[in-house]
Design a protein around this motif. Sequence first.
Motif, PDB file in Angstrom:
ATOM      1  N   MET A   1       0.786  -1.251  -0.052  1.00 42.66           N
ATOM      2  CA  MET A   1      -0.097   0.113   0.039  1.00 42.66           C
ATOM      3  C   MET A   1       0.764   1.348   0.155  1.00 42.66           C
ATOM      4  O   MET A   1       0.210   2.539  -0.358  1.00 42.66           O
ATOM      5  CB  MET A   1      -0.952  -0.132   1.172  1.00 42.66           C
ATOM      6  CG  MET A   1      -2.112  -1.165   1.320  1.00 42.66           C
ATOM      7  SD  MET A   1      -3.002  -0.856   0.015  1.00 42.66           S
ATOM      8  CE  MET A   1      -4.139   0.423   0.189  1.00 42.66           C
ATOM      9  N   GLY A   2       2.104   0.989   0.309  1.00 44.41           N
ATOM     10  CA  GLY A   2       3.092   2.382   0.420  1.00 44.41           C
ATOM     11  C   GLY A   2       3.458   2.808  -0.803  1.00 44.41           C
ATOM     12  O   GLY A   2       4.452   3.659  -0.889  1.00 44.41           O
ATOM     13  N   ASP A  78      -4.644   3.403  -7.641  1.00 46.14           N
ATOM     14  CA  ASP A  78      -3.665   4.496  -7.425  1.00 46.14           C
ATOM     15  C   ASP A  78      -4.215   5.630  -8.439  1.00 46.14           C
ATOM     16  O   ASP A  78      -4.224   6.704  -8.268  1.00 46.14           O
ATOM     17  CB  ASP A  78      -2.229   3.948  -7.472  1.00 46.14           C
ATOM     18  CG  ASP A  78      -1.734   3.699  -6.156  1.00 46.14           C
ATOM     19  OD1 ASP A  78      -2.540   3.941  -5.191  1.00 46.14           O
ATOM     20  OD2 ASP A  78      -0.543   2.947  -6.332  1.00 46.14           O
ATOM     21  N   GLU A 184      -2.811  -3.734   6.387  1.00 51.75           N
ATOM     22  CA  GLU A 184      -2.203  -2.680   5.712  1.00 51.75           C
ATOM     23  C   GLU A 184      -3.331  -2.118   5.018  1.00 51.75           C
ATOM     24  O   GLU A 184      -4.660  -2.624   4.839  1.00 51.75           O
ATOM     25  CB  GLU A 184      -1.202  -3.358   4.536  1.00 51.75           C
ATOM     26  CG  GLU A 184      -2.049  -4.175   3.542  1.00 51.75           C
ATOM     27  CD  GLU A 184      -1.400  -4.598   2.481  1.00 51.75           C
ATOM     28  OE1 GLU A 184      -0.040  -4.973   2.526  1.00 51.75           O
ATOM     29  OE2 GLU A 184      -1.754  -4.864   1.241  1.00 51.75           O
ATOM     30  N   GLU A 186      -5.261   2.376   3.831  1.00 52.75           N
ATOM     31  CA  GLU A 186      -5.036   3.673   3.516  1.00 52.75           C
ATOM     32  C   GLU A 186      -6.186   4.446   3.783  1.00 52.75           C
ATOM     33  O   GLU A 186      -7.168   4.008   3.981  1.00 52.75           O
ATOM     34  CB  GLU A 186      -4.757   3.466   2.088  1.00 52.75           C
ATOM     35  CG  GLU A 186      -4.763   4.800   1.379  1.00 52.75           C
ATOM     36  CD  GLU A 186      -4.488   4.962  -0.298  1.00 52.75           C
ATOM     37  OE1 GLU A 186      -3.317   4.719  -0.726  1.00 52.75           O
ATOM     38  OE2 GLU A 186      -5.623   4.632  -0.918  1.00 52.75           O
ATOM     39  N   ARG A 720      -3.627  10.863   0.735  1.00 55.21           N
ATOM     40  CA  ARG A 720      -3.614   9.478   1.289  1.00 55.21           C
ATOM     41  C   ARG A 720      -2.444   9.207   2.128  1.00 55.21           C
ATOM     42  O   ARG A 720      -1.323   9.558   1.567  1.00 55.21           O
ATOM     43  CB  ARG A 720      -3.646   8.591  -0.189  1.00 55.21           C
ATOM     44  CG  ARG A 720      -4.868   9.041  -1.141  1.00 55.21           C
ATOM     45  CD  ARG A 720      -4.828   8.100  -2.131  1.00 55.21           C
ATOM     46  NE  ARG A 720      -3.902   8.561  -3.311  1.00 55.21           N
ATOM     47  CZ  ARG A 720      -3.233   7.420  -3.865  1.00 55.21           C
ATOM     48  NH1 ARG A 720      -3.294   6.251  -3.739  1.00 55.21           N
ATOM     49  NH2 ARG A 720      -2.336   7.952  -4.696  1.00 55.21           N
ATOM     50  N   PRO A 722      -1.012   5.828   3.583  1.00 55.13           N
ATOM     51  CA  PRO A 722      -1.034   4.456   3.676  1.00 55.13           C
ATOM     52  C   PRO A 722      -0.435   4.049   5.188  1.00 55.13           C
ATOM     53  O   PRO A 722       0.026   4.863   5.737  1.00 55.13           O
ATOM     54  CB  PRO A 722       0.059   4.127   2.549  1.00 55.13           C
ATOM     55  CG  PRO A 722       0.429   5.202   1.814  1.00 55.13           C
ATOM     56  CD  PRO A 722       0.196   6.170   2.630  1.00 55.13           C
ATOM     57  N   GLY A 725       1.286  -2.739   6.540  1.00 53.55           N
ATOM     58  CA  GLY A 725       2.261  -3.316   5.571  1.00 53.55           C
ATOM     59  C   GLY A 725       3.709  -3.696   5.750  1.00 53.55           C
ATOM     60  O   GLY A 725       4.037  -3.597   6.851  1.00 53.55           O
TER      61      GLY A 725
END
Length: 725
Positions: A1-2, A78, A184, A186, A720, A722, A725
């Motif tokens: 997610m990062g 994304d 994980e 966001e 956003r 994140p 994770g």
Amino acid sequence: MGASPTRRRHVGIAGLVAATLFHSYAAAQDADGSAAESLGALDAPSTERALGPISVTGAPLPGSPLSQAADVDIVDSDAMEAQGASNLGEAVDDLAGVNSISTGNSVGKPVIRGLSGERIKILSNGVGVDHQQFGVRHMPTTDTFLLDRVEVVRGASSVLYGSSALGGAINLLPPDIAWDTPVEGETLTRYSTNNDQWDTGIKASGGNGRLGYAAGIVRRSAGDIETPDESTYFPPPPAERFRDAPAYTGQLGYTDFDQVNGDFALGYRDDDGGKWTARYSRFNDEHNFLLPPPAGNLPPAAGEEGVGQYIDNEQIELAGEKQVGSITWKPRLVWQNNRRRSNVAGTPRAAGFDNAIDIEFDQYTARLEGQHGPVLGLDGGTVGIEYVTKDQVSRGTTQLSPGGTVDNAAIFAFEEKGIGDLLLQAGLRYDHHEVEGEASKTANPSASVVDADKQSYDVITGSLGGIYSLTDRLSVAANVGRGFRSPSLFELYAAGQHGGVAAFQVGDPDLEEETSLNTDLSLRWASDTLRAKATVYRNTIDNYIFLRDTGETMAGLPVLANDQTDARLIGAELSIEADVSDAVTLSLTGETVDGERRDNGDELPLLPADSVSLGADFTPANEGWLRDPRASVKLSYYASKDAAPGEPFAQFDDAPFGSASTDDYYLVDLGAGFSPQIAGQTVHLDLAVNNLLDEDYRGFLDTYKGYALSPGRDIRLTARLPFGG
């Protein structure tokens, strides 16, 4: 997610209509992973941009994008969030051959190669869903924030998805469960200046290897949209030259909305590699539509009026993936409940529901697919069966679409065979479809519903596609597909005022099923620095269903009746992406489509205007705290276009104000962003500016075009964060 977002990423993954594939099957076919890795190649000039292994809808076997026959584009999460997409139409309308019918910021109905509504199949994780598509302003009941990606299949897709996939299919895929990560996720915060819209959401996923979960919730709350503050006009006319002036500009009253949407899933992995999930999702929306004068309760001089609508959609899905011998089985059970309520014209949502239109259905789908490897000289493919039953009730004081039942049973197969540099893909499907309007399920049934008989349709559809690799980078693909669409309850038995389109609509119980023959030919190039695709297509539709203007009026509104004729669409699409350096990518997209009735040559309704867009994406090297900088600019040109006879809102070409036909115009859009680390945590910050120059224009697929301008400048700021994770 990062991972940092890049430019809008839509992967041109070609694939004919077949089952959704999952990565474990790809790995079984190509142990070194090269097949799965190649799926990202068309959009990945460098390994840093590669999307990695992904599932693909529409291919009987996995492979390179250059080794599939039909067009599938993918837009990932994304990309949707970086651009600030607030509905499904906005998320996909940058793709060549794909457009959006808009009504303010709340509605975005996808258009594929000139077809929309009942002719585009919306899928949830590979299973068809409904959102009462009979209305031109009825948006899909999904939220882009709660999706992992959207897959757009162009061309007739009836072999896999049955009725309603004449123009293509759009598969909405939720996030995968992060089985081996505790958590994980966001968070999302976005503000849009044009309509004072705030979006806030959070989503997360995790698991312990055997048990897993995924969950998300988002709220979108918006005020009225703003258009350029130009001169307005409503009769009596001071001069003929003011005839096309809009009735409303500046802030458009009654264009606000409020949504709360969520998704929750639990999953289990067994010792033999099988995966089983249960998922619940809900879409809840309240909105107003600005009505055209004089459709409301008050005289036009009293000002703007709106109509309030309320939409609630719930869905439960039970799904599995299990390999037994050489076949991977994918069972699906889906329940969907959809309720649409609408007030009479002139009663906004703040007044509460007035019981005018209240239509609700329960739909149950059972689907079983089996994916197999080489057998009987074939390389592999998919076989399946599907049963769908829908029960609808109409409780309001206005019937519009009645209560009734719809049943569909189908069996299908799709196979693939490679012969040297030629790859062939073919499918066959049989559907038995039944529709019955029922007076007992309709509060105020029309005579046609009281006298309704069960309508039955038996249809065989098929497709044949081939792709020939001329070189390692160049290929040519051709497809022929037959599609079908059975008339809906609305088209058969509609009877009542449809306030959202300012018309009375009437059904025809003698309508026959639509059948189409779609052919397309494309040339494709893919290398490390250049991706290009040029396609021409022809789609002939027998018994095309359309709304005919009867020339009669009721309470001052036109009476539109469902009718049939034969139709033909011919079009072309072009998309090019070129990496001129490590930091600069240039792009070009263009499209044209011509559709007409074959009996009299009249143009078909709701075709997009011809358009071309030039874009540039900039991804310079990191500069310290300014991590992953990115910027984009896009210039788009839309040609002028005349409204088709009988098209929704076409009456404004003959009204003493406004216009349903549109002039040509240019739009400039900008984007920028970076992903700094704050207190050790990466934050994705993105800016999107739509209609930078505050252009005074009417979009042809904007349903407010008849009496108002399209939205002015809109600055969307997205943050956003994140986590895990």
